[in-house]
Design an enzyme around this catalytic site. Structure first.
Site, PDB file in Angstrom:
ATOM      1  N   GLN A 125     113.038 -50.976 -14.191  1.00 46.05           N
ATOM      2  CA  GLN A 125     111.773 -51.725 -14.045  1.00 46.05           C
ATOM      3  C   GLN A 125     110.826 -51.326 -15.173  1.00 46.05           C
ATOM      4  OE1 GLN A 125     109.354 -50.190 -10.971  1.00 46.05           O
ATOM      5  NE2 GLN A 125     108.102 -52.011 -10.706  1.00 46.05           N
ATOM      6  N   SER A 128     105.165 -50.157 -15.966  1.00 48.86           N
ATOM      7  CA  SER A 128     104.111 -49.202 -16.328  1.00 48.86           C
ATOM      8  C   SER A 128     104.055 -48.968 -17.830  1.00 48.86           C
ATOM      9  CB  SER A 128     104.354 -47.857 -15.638  1.00 48.86           C
ATOM     10  OG  SER A 128     104.409 -48.015 -14.253  1.00 48.86           O
ATOM     11  N   GLU A 243     109.513 -53.245  -3.933  1.00 44.26           N
ATOM     12  CA  GLU A 243     109.583 -51.837  -4.344  1.00 44.26           C
ATOM     13  C   GLU A 243     109.077 -50.929  -3.229  1.00 44.26           C
ATOM     14  OE1 GLU A 243     107.086 -50.774  -7.710  1.00 44.26           O
ATOM     15  OE2 GLU A 243     108.434 -49.118  -8.181  1.00 44.26           O
ATOM     16  N   GLU A 374      96.698 -43.819  -2.953  1.00 46.00           N
ATOM     17  CA  GLU A 374      95.333 -44.379  -2.980  1.00 46.00           C
ATOM     18  C   GLU A 374      95.397 -45.904  -3.146  1.00 46.00           C
ATOM     19  OE1 GLU A 374      96.337 -41.836  -4.939  1.00 46.00           O
ATOM     20  OE2 GLU A 374      95.345 -40.224  -3.838  1.00 46.00           O
TER      21      GLU A 374
HETATM   22  C1  LIG Z   1     109.045 -40.513 -10.359  1.00 53.23           C
HETATM   23  C2  LIG Z   1     108.389 -41.754 -10.889  1.00 53.23           C
HETATM   24  C3  LIG Z   1     109.163 -42.850 -11.209  1.00 53.23           C
HETATM   25  C4  LIG Z   1     108.581 -44.004 -11.720  1.00 53.23           C
HETATM   26  N1  LIG Z   1     109.394 -45.052 -12.077  1.00 53.23           N
HETATM   27  C5  LIG Z   1     108.841 -46.157 -12.632  1.00 53.23           C
HETATM   28  C6  LIG Z   1     109.674 -47.222 -13.097  1.00 53.23           C
HETATM   29  O1  LIG Z   1     110.905 -47.173 -12.987  1.00 53.23           O
HETATM   30  N2  LIG Z   1     109.084 -48.287 -13.688  1.00 53.23           N
HETATM   31  C7  LIG Z   1     107.735 -48.396 -13.829  1.00 53.23           C
HETATM   32  O2  LIG Z   1     107.268 -49.399 -14.343  1.00 53.23           O
HETATM   33  N3  LIG Z   1     106.913 -47.389 -13.410  1.00 53.23           N
HETATM   34  C8  LIG Z   1     107.431 -46.276 -12.827  1.00 53.23           C
HETATM   35  N4  LIG Z   1     106.627 -45.252 -12.407  1.00 53.23           N
HETATM   36  C9  LIG Z   1     105.182 -45.335 -12.668  1.00 53.23           C
HETATM   37  C10 LIG Z   1     104.316 -45.500 -11.436  1.00 53.23           C
HETATM   38  O3  LIG Z   1     104.399 -46.800 -10.928  1.00 53.23           O
HETATM   39  C11 LIG Z   1     102.889 -45.140 -11.865  1.00 53.23           C
HETATM   40  O4  LIG Z   1     102.897 -43.764 -12.191  1.00 53.23           O
HETATM   41  C12 LIG Z   1     101.884 -45.420 -10.784  1.00 53.23           C
HETATM   42  O5  LIG Z   1     101.748 -46.789 -10.565  1.00 53.23           O
HETATM   43  C13 LIG Z   1     100.497 -44.824 -11.131  1.00 53.23           C
HETATM   44  O6  LIG Z   1     100.106 -45.184 -12.422  1.00 53.23           O
HETATM   45  P1  LIG Z   1      99.598 -44.065 -13.443  1.00 53.23           P
HETATM   46  O7  LIG Z   1     100.595 -42.967 -13.472  1.00 53.23           O
HETATM   47  O8  LIG Z   1      99.272 -44.738 -14.722  1.00 53.23           O
HETATM   48  O9  LIG Z   1      98.261 -43.459 -12.802  1.00 53.23           O
HETATM   49  P2  LIG Z   1      96.810 -44.102 -12.840  1.00 53.23           P
HETATM   50  O10 LIG Z   1      96.881 -45.546 -12.526  1.00 53.23           O
HETATM   51  O11 LIG Z   1      96.157 -43.697 -14.122  1.00 53.23           O
HETATM   52  O12 LIG Z   1      96.109 -43.366 -11.627  1.00 53.23           O
HETATM   53  C14 LIG Z   1      95.536 -42.037 -11.746  1.00 53.23           C
HETATM   54  C15 LIG Z   1      94.909 -41.680 -10.416  1.00 53.23           C
HETATM   55  O13 LIG Z   1      93.841 -42.599 -10.113  1.00 53.23           O
HETATM   56  C16 LIG Z   1      94.039 -43.193  -8.833  1.00 53.23           C
HETATM   57  N5  LIG Z   1      93.604 -44.604  -8.860  1.00 53.23           N
HETATM   58  C17 LIG Z   1      93.894 -45.523  -9.812  1.00 53.23           C
HETATM   59  N6  LIG Z   1      93.331 -46.708  -9.502  1.00 53.23           N
HETATM   60  C18 LIG Z   1      92.689 -46.544  -8.311  1.00 53.23           C
HETATM   61  C19 LIG Z   1      91.918 -47.390  -7.469  1.00 53.23           C
HETATM   62  N7  LIG Z   1      91.695 -48.688  -7.789  1.00 53.23           N
HETATM   63  N8  LIG Z   1      91.417 -46.879  -6.314  1.00 53.23           N
HETATM   64  C20 LIG Z   1      91.632 -45.574  -5.991  1.00 53.23           C
HETATM   65  N9  LIG Z   1      92.350 -44.699  -6.760  1.00 53.23           N
HETATM   66  C21 LIG Z   1      92.863 -45.194  -7.901  1.00 53.23           C
HETATM   67  C22 LIG Z   1      95.534 -43.107  -8.590  1.00 53.23           C
HETATM   68  O14 LIG Z   1      95.839 -43.126  -7.209  1.00 53.23           O
HETATM   69  C23 LIG Z   1      95.895 -41.771  -9.243  1.00 53.23           C
HETATM   70  O15 LIG Z   1      95.623 -40.709  -8.345  1.00 53.23           O
HETATM   71  C24 LIG Z   1     107.173 -44.068 -11.892  1.00 53.23           C
HETATM   72  C25 LIG Z   1     106.384 -42.968 -11.545  1.00 53.23           C
HETATM   73  C26 LIG Z   1     106.983 -41.820 -11.064  1.00 53.23           C
HETATM   74  C27 LIG Z   1     106.112 -40.648 -10.711  1.00 53.23           C
END
Ligand SMILES: Cc1cc2nc3c(=O)[nH]c(=O)nc-3n(C[C@H](O)[C@H](O)[C@H](O)COP(=O)(O)OP(=O)(O)OC[C@H]3O[C@@H](n4cnc5c(N)ncnc54)[C@H](O)[C@@H]3O)c2cc1C
Length: 405
Positions: A125, A128, A243, A374
């Site tokens: 996928q 991100s 998902e 969240e």
């Molecule tokens: C083990 C693992 C596997 C993954 N595999 C995939 C994959 O195969 N493909 C893919 O595309 N992605 C993948 N991901 C990515 C995952 O979907 C993202 O890490 C996740 O959506 C959070 O995005 P971010 O890491 O950019 O954090 P951010 O979006 O930057 O968030 C940082 C913090 O802010 C909080 N936050 C953000 N927005 C809000 C809001 N509106 N209200 C309240 N709190 C908020 C979040 O909860 C978090 O605590 C994976 C992640 C992990 C850890």
């Protein structure tokens, strides 16, 4: 493995669809005994019999029946110790297949679904990005049309299993002048195409299950687009809804999984302290409540695509797993501090645990992957409970005018 008890056998009596599914499963097992059949061959036969996803159309691995009848298939195949497609291709099976089934053309269904189900072609996928995670619709990866092809440039991150994948579900920006949700288009990209570069990212366990993926002038035929140009967000929602359920919506056998490991260690160590037993029972009860909640949700799902309520299972699953694995490590006492090896490993599947230490470390990610806890709470608050939404200042502005870091 404990057998799953049929919660409501009278519902099934006299149901011709159930009888048909039951007979087809018995024929499959008789013709392809799991013990003596290669997993890909068995799964291919399961697909051809319409038992891959019974609610999909005939010829696409299904029979056009109610989705809850899939449980009849899964229960019987689990008892017969047949291979399960999830372990071989978790993202393809859990998210790619329902997305292709809902938005794909006839030729795409024909091309993708069977090898996806057998695990001969693994999927990943590509949503991100470094600047777009929770707010994935703000992503920057660009696709520009060139005749019958699209040229893609950009970077994705956290891409689980990209290093073993044949295909990726890619969302790219095709019109930067539209507001963020409206300028996206969804593609299936060949991960072996020139210009696709996959680099490992290591996790807390020492493994690199996921990756960075770079696209440099990657050409995707227009025929590999899923849905219309500019409709990428709508298609993505199918992937994202599935998902959550794929990660947190399972109905495992009663008392199995991480809680089974906790009970085993509690027994093996001969714990007699009633306070520890009390903690264990609380966790066991939470695991059972989640299992039954997911069971009810899957029975209520009249169509294949789950709704926003799928976030309930995702939140509960993440918090429960973290608590159970932490408790289990505590039961191990000083041994709980010993971890086999942080040597770099490249798993061929995701979220599979060899020991409680690895499970404890890996489960920390459960409340991030597939949407953070969240964000799940926001979805439940806004779309299930009808509470006022977040203030979104960029919603109607052209994406190109929104400041980005
Ligand atoms: C083990 C693992 C596997 C993954 N595999 C995939 C994959 O195969 N493909 C893919 O595309 N992605 C993948 N991901 C990515 C995952 O979907 C993202 O890490 C996740 O959506 C959070 O995005 P971010 O890491 O950019 O954090 P951010 O979006 O930057 O968030 C940082 C913090 O802010 C909080 N936050 C953000 N927005 C809000 C809001 N509106 N209200 C309240 N709190 C908020 C979040 O909860 C978090 O605590 C994976 C992640 C992990 C850890």
């Amino acid at each position: 493995m404990t057998a799953v008890v049929d919660a409501n056998p009278q519902d099934r009596a006299g149901d011709p669809d159930h009888t048909r599914v039951h007979e087809l499963v018995e024929q499959l097992l008789a013709g392809h005994p799991p013990a003596g059949t290669a997993p890909a061959e068995f799964l291919g036969a399961q697909f051809d019999a319409g038992l891959a996803w019974v609610h999909f159309a005939e010829g696409s691995g299904g029979l056009g029946l109610r989705p809850e009848l899939q449980r009849t298939v899964q229960e019987r195949l689990a008892l017969a110790r047949a291979p399960h497609p999830y372990g071989r291709n978790p993202i393809g099976y859990g998210m790619g297949a329902p997305t292709v089934a809902m938005h794909g053309s006839e030729s795409q269904l024909h091309r993708y679904l069977r090898p996806l189900f057998t695990g001969e072609e693994v999927w990943c996928q590509l949503f991100s990005e470094p600047g777009a995670g929770s707010d994935v619709a703000s992503l920057s990866c660009r696709a520009v049309r060139d005749g019958d092809e699209w040229v893609v440039n950009g970077q994705k991150v956290w891409t689980t299993l990209a290093h073993v994948s044949k295909f990726g579900m890619l969302v790219a920006r095709t019109d930067p002048n539209q507001p963020k949700h409206k300028g996206l288009t969804y593609f299936v990209v060949d991960m072996e195409a020139p210009g696709v570069e996959v680099r490992p990212l290591r996790q807390i366990t020492g493994e690199a299950e996921f990756n960075e993926v770079y696209f440099t002038d990657v050409r995707i035929p227009d025929s590999e687009r899923l849905g219309d140009v500019g409709e990428g967000w709508r298609v993505s929602l199918t992937t994202l809804m599935n998902e959550r359920v794929s990660i947190g919506g399972n109905v495992p056998p009663k008392g199995s999984g991480p809680i089974a490991e906790a009970v085993k260690i509690w027994r093996d160590k001969g714990y007699t302290d009633p306070a520890v037993k009390d903690q264990l029972m609380c966790l066991w009860t939470r695991a059972e409540v989640l299992r039954l909640t997911n069971w009810r949700a899957s029975q209520n799902r009249k169509v294949g695509t789950p709704g926003p309520e799928g976030s309930i299972g995702k939140v509960a699953f993440a918090e429960l797993n973290k608590d159970v694995t932490a408790f289990t490590l505590g039961l191990l006492g000083a041994d709980g501090m010993l971890y086999g090896s942080y040597a770099m490993r490249r798993p061929v599947t995701a979220m599979s645990f060899d020991n409680p230490h690895q499970a404890f470390l890996r489960c920390r990610a459960n409340s991030i992957e597939g949407g953070t806890t969240e964000v799940m709470k926001n979805i439940l608050g806004e779309r299930v409970l009808g509470l006022p939404g977040d203030i979104r200042t960029d919603k109607d502005r052209p994406w190109i005018e929104v400041p980005r870091s």
